[in-house]
Design an enzyme around this catalytic site. Structure first.
Site, PDB file in Angstrom:
ATOM      1  N   SER A   9       0.824  -1.196   0.000  1.00 26.10           N
ATOM      2  CA  SER A   9       0.000   0.000   0.000  1.00 26.10           C
ATOM      3  C   SER A   9       0.864   1.254   0.000  1.00 26.10           C
ATOM      4  CB  SER A   9      -0.906   0.015   1.234  1.00 26.10           C
ATOM      5  OG  SER A   9      -1.603   1.244   1.320  1.00 26.10           O
ATOM      6  N   HIS A  34      -0.843  -0.827  -4.381  1.00 27.42           N
ATOM      7  CA  HIS A  34      -2.207  -0.642  -3.870  1.00 27.42           C
ATOM      8  C   HIS A  34      -2.379   0.806  -3.431  1.00 27.42           C
ATOM      9  CE1 HIS A  34      -6.007  -2.035  -2.117  1.00 27.42           C
ATOM     10  NE2 HIS A  34      -5.733  -1.224  -1.111  1.00 27.42           N
ATOM     11  N   ASP A  36      -5.049   3.380  -1.785  1.00 28.13           N
ATOM     12  CA  ASP A  36      -6.305   3.575  -1.058  1.00 28.13           C
ATOM     13  C   ASP A  36      -6.767   5.020  -1.195  1.00 28.13           C
ATOM     14  OD1 ASP A  36      -6.839   1.001   0.190  1.00 28.13           O
ATOM     15  OD2 ASP A  36      -5.007   1.346   1.337  1.00 28.13           O
ATOM     16  N   MET A  38      -9.464   7.687  -0.248  1.00 27.36           N
ATOM     17  CA  MET A  38     -10.491   7.936   0.776  1.00 27.36           C
ATOM     18  C   MET A  38     -11.007   9.364   0.630  1.00 27.36           C
ATOM     19  SD  MET A  38      -8.645   6.299   4.092  1.00 27.36           S
ATOM     20  CE  MET A  38      -7.551   4.900   3.922  1.00 27.36           C
ATOM     21  N   HIS A  67      -8.151   1.323  -4.900  1.00 26.71           N
ATOM     22  CA  HIS A  67      -9.239   0.935  -4.005  1.00 26.71           C
ATOM     23  C   HIS A  67     -10.004   2.202  -3.624  1.00 26.71           C
ATOM     24  CE1 HIS A  67     -10.318  -0.857   0.216  1.00 26.71           C
ATOM     25  NE2 HIS A  67     -11.385  -0.598  -0.503  1.00 26.71           N
ATOM     26  N   MET A  69     -12.467   4.041  -1.658  1.00 24.37           N
ATOM     27  CA  MET A  69     -13.276   4.099  -0.436  1.00 24.37           C
ATOM     28  C   MET A  69     -13.982   5.448  -0.438  1.00 24.37           C
ATOM     29  SD  MET A  69     -10.874   2.306   2.428  1.00 24.37           S
ATOM     30  CE  MET A  69      -9.245   2.429   1.706  1.00 24.37           C
ATOM     31  N   MET A 138     -11.976  -6.670   3.276  1.00 25.58           N
ATOM     32  CA  MET A 138     -11.394  -5.828   4.316  1.00 25.58           C
ATOM     33  C   MET A 138     -11.228  -6.678   5.573  1.00 25.58           C
ATOM     34  SD  MET A 138     -10.881  -2.927   2.882  1.00 25.58           S
ATOM     35  CE  MET A 138     -10.305  -2.100   4.355  1.00 25.58           C
ATOM     36  N   GLY A 143     -10.490   2.791   6.581  1.00 31.37           N
ATOM     37  CA  GLY A 143     -10.283   4.186   6.900  1.00 31.37           C
ATOM     38  C   GLY A 143      -9.179   4.485   7.884  1.00 31.37           C
ATOM     39  N   PHE A 144      -8.698   3.481   8.609  1.00 29.44           N
ATOM     40  CA  PHE A 144      -7.661   3.718   9.615  1.00 29.44           C
ATOM     41  C   PHE A 144      -6.643   2.588   9.607  1.00 29.44           C
ATOM     42  CE2 PHE A 144     -11.407   5.856  11.343  1.00 29.44           C
ATOM     43  CZ  PHE A 144     -10.899   7.118  11.597  1.00 29.44           C
ATOM     44  N   GLY A 145      -5.375   2.921   9.743  1.00 27.95           N
ATOM     45  CA  GLY A 145      -4.330   1.924   9.878  1.00 27.95           C
ATOM     46  C   GLY A 145      -4.182   1.493  11.325  1.00 27.95           C
ATOM     47  N   GLY A 146      -3.385   0.479  11.546  1.00 25.78           N
ATOM     48  CA  GLY A 146      -3.038   0.050  12.892  1.00 25.78           C
ATOM     49  C   GLY A 146      -4.090  -0.750  13.631  1.00 25.78           C
ATOM     50  N   ASP A 177      -7.202  -6.747   2.461  1.00 31.37           N
ATOM     51  CA  ASP A 177      -6.761  -5.385   2.738  1.00 31.37           C
ATOM     52  C   ASP A 177      -6.862  -5.128   4.236  1.00 31.37           C
ATOM     53  OD1 ASP A 177      -6.225  -2.668   2.856  1.00 31.37           O
ATOM     54  OD2 ASP A 177      -7.562  -2.133   1.216  1.00 31.37           O
ATOM     55  N   GLY A 178      -5.748  -4.831   4.857  1.00 35.71           N
ATOM     56  CA  GLY A 178      -5.711  -4.547   6.279  1.00 35.71           C
ATOM     57  C   GLY A 178      -4.403  -5.023   6.877  1.00 35.71           C
TER      58      GLY A 178
END
Length: 179
Positions: A9, A34, A36, A38, A67, A69, A138, A143-146, A177-178
């Site tokens: 990503s 990849h 993302d 948003m 991707h 979103m 997903m 919308g958020f990492g970690g 994805d994640g």
């Protein structure tokens, strides 16, 4: 298709050193990049749009996996394809006319993917699966990492592969994805 593809990503990159990061990506064994996208509406965060993808496309030598979103992805798909997207995934949850969205992506010459949020069951794609090139599952909330990996993702992978095999769509790509 049994080949596993690696698609790091762009969000994991150091944006202060983006040129070096993209050079490293080009020299790597990774298959796709990849991206993302948003919009701050479908998910709370905002990332980047087609101008950044167009700039990246000028220096990256591998396919771009975009991707979306975002809400109303159909409004922007032509611009993302023109910017260099090779694969475009739209969210099931954002597309009231998903079949039309899939056809739009394919007619513009890109591979069509559908992304599913963690709570969305894979069986909802049954009637469309033969038209889809890739399903992006997903494994975290978008919308958020970690975030912690959602273990139910493994079951969804199995269910999706079984559905694809039952209709003779062994080429269906499954993307996770994640974290």
């Amino acid at each position: 298709m049994n080949k596993h593809l690696i698609a790091p990503s762009l969000l994991a990159a150091d944006f202060g050193r983006l040129s070096e990061e993209l050079d490293m990506f080009n020299a790597s064994d990774a298959d796709w990049l990849h991206l993302d996208v948003m919009d701050g509406r479908f998910v709370p965060n905002i990332t980047f749009g087609m101008f950044i993808i167009e700039a990246i496309n000028k220096v990256v030598s591998k396919p771009l996996d975009v991707h979306l979103m975002i809400v109303e992805p159909e409004r922007y798909v032509p611009e993302f394809v023109a910017a260099g997207a090779d694969v475009i995934s739209v969210h099931y949850e954002a597309c009231p006319h998903l079949h039309r969205n899939i056809q739009q992506i394919k007619q513009l010459g890109a591979k069509a993917g559908v992304a599913l949020n963690p709570h969305t069951p894979v069986h909802l794609l049954k009637d469309l699966l033969h038209d889809i090139d890739m399903v992006c599952l997903m494994s975290v909330n978008p919308g958020f990492g970690g975030q912690k990996f959602i273990e139910q993702t493994y079951q969804k992978i199995s269910e999706l592969r079984q559905m694809a095999n039952e209709i003779g769509h062994s080429n269906l790509m499954i993307e996770i994805d994640g974290e």
